[in-house]
Structure formats: C-alpha cells, structure tokens
Scaffold this motif. Sequence first.
Motif, PDB file in Angstrom:
ATOM      1  N   UNK A 134       9.278   9.956  -2.763  1.00 42.88           N
ATOM      2  CA  UNK A 134       8.138   9.646  -1.918  1.00 42.88           C
ATOM      3  C   UNK A 134       7.949  10.773  -0.908  1.00 42.88           C
ATOM      4  N   UNK A 135       6.765  10.831  -0.326  1.00 44.33           N
ATOM      5  CA  UNK A 135       6.521  11.749   0.784  1.00 44.33           C
ATOM      6  C   UNK A 135       6.743  11.004   2.099  1.00 44.33           C
ATOM      7  N   UNK A 136       7.060  11.751   3.131  1.00 44.82           N
ATOM      8  CA  UNK A 136       7.222  11.158   4.455  1.00 44.82           C
ATOM      9  C   UNK A 136       5.909  11.255   5.215  1.00 44.82           C
ATOM     10  N   UNK A 137       5.540  10.186   5.854  1.00 43.20           N
ATOM     11  CA  UNK A 137       4.333  10.154   6.676  1.00 43.20           C
ATOM     12  C   UNK A 137       4.366  11.286   7.701  1.00 43.20           C
ATOM     13  N   UNK A 138       3.223  11.941   7.924  1.00 44.13           N
ATOM     14  CA  UNK A 138       3.171  13.102   8.818  1.00 44.13           C
ATOM     15  C   UNK A 138       3.659  12.769  10.227  1.00 44.13           C
ATOM     16  N   UNK A 139       3.263  11.618  10.738  1.00 46.47           N
ATOM     17  CA  UNK A 139       3.692  11.238  12.084  1.00 46.47           C
ATOM     18  C   UNK A 139       5.195  10.981  12.121  1.00 46.47           C
ATOM     19  N   UNK A 140       5.745  10.454  11.038  1.00 43.57           N
ATOM     20  CA  UNK A 140       7.184  10.232  10.967  1.00 43.57           C
ATOM     21  C   UNK A 140       7.924  11.556  10.963  1.00 43.57           C
ATOM     22  N   UNK A 199       0.826  -1.210   0.000  1.00 44.58           N
ATOM     23  CA  UNK A 199       0.000   0.000   0.000  1.00 44.58           C
ATOM     24  C   UNK A 199       0.858   1.257   0.000  1.00 44.58           C
ATOM     25  N   UNK A 200       1.881   1.283   0.852  1.00 41.51           N
ATOM     26  CA  UNK A 200       2.734   2.472   0.927  1.00 41.51           C
ATOM     27  C   UNK A 200       3.589   2.632  -0.322  1.00 41.51           C
ATOM     28  N   UNK A 201       4.000   1.519  -0.926  1.00 45.39           N
ATOM     29  CA  UNK A 201       4.698   1.607  -2.212  1.00 45.39           C
ATOM     30  C   UNK A 201       3.794   2.230  -3.264  1.00 45.39           C
ATOM     31  N   UNK A 202       2.549   1.801  -3.295  1.00 42.68           N
ATOM     32  CA  UNK A 202       1.594   2.320  -4.283  1.00 42.68           C
ATOM     33  C   UNK A 202       1.314   3.801  -4.045  1.00 42.68           C
ATOM     34  N   UNK A 203       1.192   4.198  -2.779  1.00 44.21           N
ATOM     35  CA  UNK A 203       0.885   5.586  -2.447  1.00 44.21           C
ATOM     36  C   UNK A 203       2.115   6.481  -2.479  1.00 44.21           C
ATOM     37  N   UNK A 204       3.301   5.889  -2.472  1.00 48.44           N
ATOM     38  CA  UNK A 204       4.523   6.690  -2.455  1.00 48.44           C
ATOM     39  C   UNK A 204       4.766   7.331  -1.110  1.00 48.44           C
ATOM     40  N   UNK A 205       4.629   6.535  -0.030  1.00 49.04           N
ATOM     41  CA  UNK A 205       4.760   7.063   1.324  1.00 49.04           C
ATOM     42  C   UNK A 205       5.856   6.306   2.069  1.00 49.04           C
ATOM     43  N   UNK A 206       6.704   7.064   2.760  1.00 45.11           N
ATOM     44  CA  UNK A 206       7.701   6.475   3.650  1.00 45.11           C
ATOM     45  C   UNK A 206       7.116   6.491   5.056  1.00 45.11           C
ATOM     46  N   UNK A 207       6.897   5.313   5.622  1.00 44.38           N
ATOM     47  CA  UNK A 207       6.279   5.194   6.937  1.00 44.38           C
ATOM     48  C   UNK A 207       6.940   4.060   7.697  1.00 44.38           C
ATOM     49  N   UNK A 208       6.671   3.990   8.993  1.00 45.03           N
ATOM     50  CA  UNK A 208       7.286   2.980   9.861  1.00 45.03           C
ATOM     51  C   UNK A 208       6.257   1.931  10.261  1.00 45.03           C
ATOM     52  N   UNK A 209       6.699   0.688  10.494  1.00 44.33           N
ATOM     53  CA  UNK A 209       5.749  -0.367  10.886  1.00 44.33           C
ATOM     54  C   UNK A 209       5.111  -0.108  12.250  1.00 44.33           C
TER      55      UNK A 209
END
Length: 262
Positions: free
Chosen positions: A193-199, A157-167
Amino acid sequence: KVFGNQKHETLRLTSKFRRSHNNASMGRQGTKVLVSENKCKPVDIDIALDDLLGRQFADHLNEYLSAHGEDTISVGMVLKNPSKSKHLETATMKINNFWLDFVNLRAEEYTQDSRIPDLMRIGTAHEDVFRRDLTINVLFYNINTAQVEDWTGRGFQDLHKGVVATPLPPLTTLLDDPLRVLRSIRFAARLRFTMDDELVQAAKTKSVVEALTQKVSRERVGGELDLMLRSLDPVGAMRLLINLELVDCVFPVAPYFRELVE
C-alpha cells in the motif's frame, strides 16, 4: 454470540499474520504469533467489549466454563501504562492455537488544549475507532449481526485504494502511540500500500521522532522490526524507514560507531 451471556461483544478484525514453513506452533513472542503451514493465518482474535473490562469478561468466561464442567483457562494481563503509550488494560487467553485478547472499547475526555486525557472510560465502537491506529485496522465484525462495521467511513475505501491512513489527523494519532509510525510502515510494505501524504509528513516531524525514541521500549520497536523483516517485502519496509528518516531512531548505532572511531 461467542461466550457467556454478554450482548454487545464485537470482534475487531486484525491483520497480524506470520508465515511459517512447518506445522508447529511458534508460541507467543512479543507481538503475537500463530501457527501456519505454508499459509498466512490470523495470529489472534481481538474481542472488544462495550460494557466490561477485559479481565472481568475473562473471569466470566472461566466461570461459565467451570459451571459447565470444562477446564478453566489461565488469564494473562497486559497492564496499561499511559506514559509508555499503553492506554488499555488487556486480558489474554489461549484457546487451542488462538490467542484471544479481551479489551474494552475506549473513550477519552480532554480538558482545554491538553492531549493527555482527563478521563478515560468504556466507550462505544464509534468513539473507540478514532483512537485506533489505521483506518484499515478499525473494522469491527459484529457477532450479533454478522456484519463488518466501518465506523470511520474510510476503512473499506482505503482498503480498495490501497492507502495506509489514520482515523484522526496523523500527528494526533502518532503522538497518541508513536509505535504507530512503525506499524504504518509495516502494513504499507506488507500489503504493498501507499502511505497517505499527511501521514508521511507527520511521521517525519521532530515531536513524533522524539516520542518514538523516548516513549517506546526497544522491545516494542524490535517486535515491529521482526514483523517487517518476516513480511513479504522487508526491503520495502527498510526503504520506507530510510525515506521517513527514521533509521537513526530505529537503529541507534551511530554513538557506538563514534566511539570506535575515537
């Protein structure tokens, strides 16, 4: 099946690449480097083990090679050092142009509210992925089923959305190994990619900045910076360092300028 008679090995898919303009191997420098001729190629193969430590598996591989009349391969060890956020012992071998890293899947058990594990043991793939850095980096290729496994449920999902996030919650993941702040920046810049807001918010916290300064060696920081500057978007990486207010931490030159002024 890859080597020997082990039944449960999986390959952890990695995104470590290096671009080169000649056909000579550059050797292994700091993080991991491979060979390329105007192409991006994977630097190494991480083999995750669910019933052996890395050194044990490497020794079994050499026993197999010796028994079949083949030359054995020297084994390098990267020892664990929890105080420096290096939690796992890794055995590494070079076969042709590829570096193979053998490391056991990791599980941890905690007591009360401490973030220091009371017990570390060989774990399952499901247990291991949530201690890793980014959701896009914890996809496993199961060599027995020839399937890519997404144990976090977010990798594809994050690959498809282009998001860098943590497990896990970002603060937990970053404090587990503060170098992950820089890895997040590197992947975001290189992949656009964009970075997740919480990250982003976690990366700016005082505890993470202090941990990056105190627990991570300058060599490891330099390795990440080297990969950022060699990426397709080094300017984007530097922009993220500025936006996350990590410049003074990564480039601690202010004290030297003060000395010059004084």
